[in-house]
Design an enzyme around this catalytic site. Structure first.
Site, mmCIF file in Angstrom:
data_model
loop_
_atom_site.group_PDB
_atom_site.id
_atom_site.type_symbol
_atom_site.label_atom_id
_atom_site.label_comp_id
_atom_site.label_asym_id
_atom_site.label_seq_id
_atom_site.Cartn_x
_atom_site.Cartn_y
_atom_site.Cartn_z
ATOM 1 N N CYS A 158 0.821 -1.223 0.000
ATOM 2 C CA CYS A 158 0.000 0.000 0.000
ATOM 3 C C CYS A 158 0.852 1.268 0.000
ATOM 4 C CB CYS A 158 -0.946 0.004 1.200
ATOM 5 S SG CYS A 158 -0.110 -0.273 2.783
ATOM 6 N N HIS A 251 -2.454 7.056 3.026
ATOM 7 C CA HIS A 251 -0.999 7.173 3.106
ATOM 8 C C HIS A 251 -0.560 8.380 2.278
ATOM 9 C CE1 HIS A 251 -0.925 3.504 5.189
ATOM 10 N NE2 HIS A 251 -0.327 2.700 4.323
#
Length: 361
Positions: A158, A251
């Protein structure tokens, strides 16, 4: 698609498993018919097995509440009722490798969120807009496994989703050096603030194994298929730091880049806006219409404003400017459990279905 493909979720009770179930509700091609988890959850309904641990913002879909959880280790039994599976099991790396290959050997394709097979030479690790051609190694993998239809495919970590697509869009300008610091949400560790109160008003400057993945996995995405395996690219050189921050989802990456061919800021922004891949051309159900958006405001992208761009499947970029040491710097943002995990795997499965790698049994 005339009839939906039957899908199983391995590791269905964990956070990524829950995200799969949430995203697959009302999917036009896929229907969740089987949920499997550890022996301690087996035999309970999905609603009972999850209990008070449902972590998604949307309520648990009615269609899965009464599915009886199967033991993920009963490979033949689980595989017999599905056309393919998504894997989000929580086991050791060696156990994950073994169980995913065991499912593949039942002629059941496995699309995995796990990291165990990301460096298996004949397993494709794919972001569908970046390297769909890597699915070609599936034929070599099937020969190794002795299967006709079964295989394992994975999606990458990710943490790289907020900058690897950006660097791919800039490939023509030949990035040579990259410095990236990622500020990673707690859901990347499968946690909420309720589970992890120590993260409130806190930053932890270490995430085990994350920096190696963040530096090496983009090179595998940009590699080539040679003699039935994927050979990683050698450039650009990437160095990273990965920091856990008190954010639930999303993120963020602060990135510095050197180029062999010197672009202008305008050329870089234009390349981002024009960047698209097979998912957009094929109009796949989960594909973002605009994969990367560029935000002109000085204070964007922000997690609260931008993490759900294109239903969490798009990438947001801002603060692109010239740098005094490197050529340019920018900030990127991606949704770590949608594009970075379950959503990215679902998009892989859609492309594999469109290309006939996944079919009804």
């Amino acid at each position: 698609m005339e009839k939906k493909l039957r899908v199983g979720i391995l590791g269905a009770t964990g956070m990524v498993g829950q995200r799969f179930i949430s995203l697959l509700e009302d999917h036009p091609w896929f229907e969740v018919v089987t949920v499997a988890a550890s022996p301690r959850s087996a035999g309970k309904t999905y609603e009972e097995a999850v209990g008070g641990r449902w972590k998604m913002a949307k309520p648990m879909p009615e269609a899965v509440k009464n599915l009886v959880v199967m033991n993920v280790n009963d490979v033949e039994e689980v595989a017999s009722g599905v056309d393919f599976v998504f894997s989000a099991v929580d086991m050791s790396k060696e156990e994950i490798k073994a169980i995913e290959e065991a499912y593949a050997k039942t002629e059941t394709p496995v699309v995995s969120n796990n990291s165990a097979h990301r460096w298996t030479p004949d397993v494709p690790m794919v972001v569908p807009e970046i390297n769909p051609e890597h699915f070609a190694v599936i034929e070599s993998q099937r020969k190794r496994l002795g299967t006709k239809k079964g295989f394992v495919a994975v999606k990458p970590n990710c943490s790289i989703q907020s900058y690897a697509p950006v660097l791919t869009a800039w490939k023509a300008f030949e990035p040579t050096e990259v410095v990236a610091t990622t500020y990673q949400a707690i859901s990347g560790a499968g946690k909420t603030f309720k589970d992890w109160p120590e993260m409130v008003e806190n930053i932890i400057p270490f995430i085990g194994g994350e920096e190696e993945k963040s530096e090496q996995e983009p090179l595998r995405l940009w590699g080539k298929v040679e003699d039935g395996i994927i050979v990683k690219a050698q450039t650009p050189v990437i160095t990273t730091q990965c920091i856990r921050v008190p954010v639930l989802d999303g993120h963020t990456a602060a990135v510095f880049v050197k180029f062999a061919k010197k672009p202008t800021k305008e050329q870089l922004i234009e390349a981002l806006k024009n960047f698209k891949g097979l998912p957009q051309e094929l109009n796949l159900p989960s594909a973002p219409k605009q994969f990367i958006q560029y935000l002109e405001e000085d204070n964007r992208p922000q997690v609260k404003l931008d993490v759900n761009y294109e239903n969490g499947m798009g990438i947001s970029v801002g603060r692109l400017r010239e740098d005094t040491v490197y050529d340019f710097k920018f900030v990127g943002l991606s949704h770590n459990t949608v594009r970075g995990a379950a959503g990215g795997a679902i998009l892989c499965a859609e492309l594999l279905t469109a290309q006939k790698y996944i079919e009804a049994k």
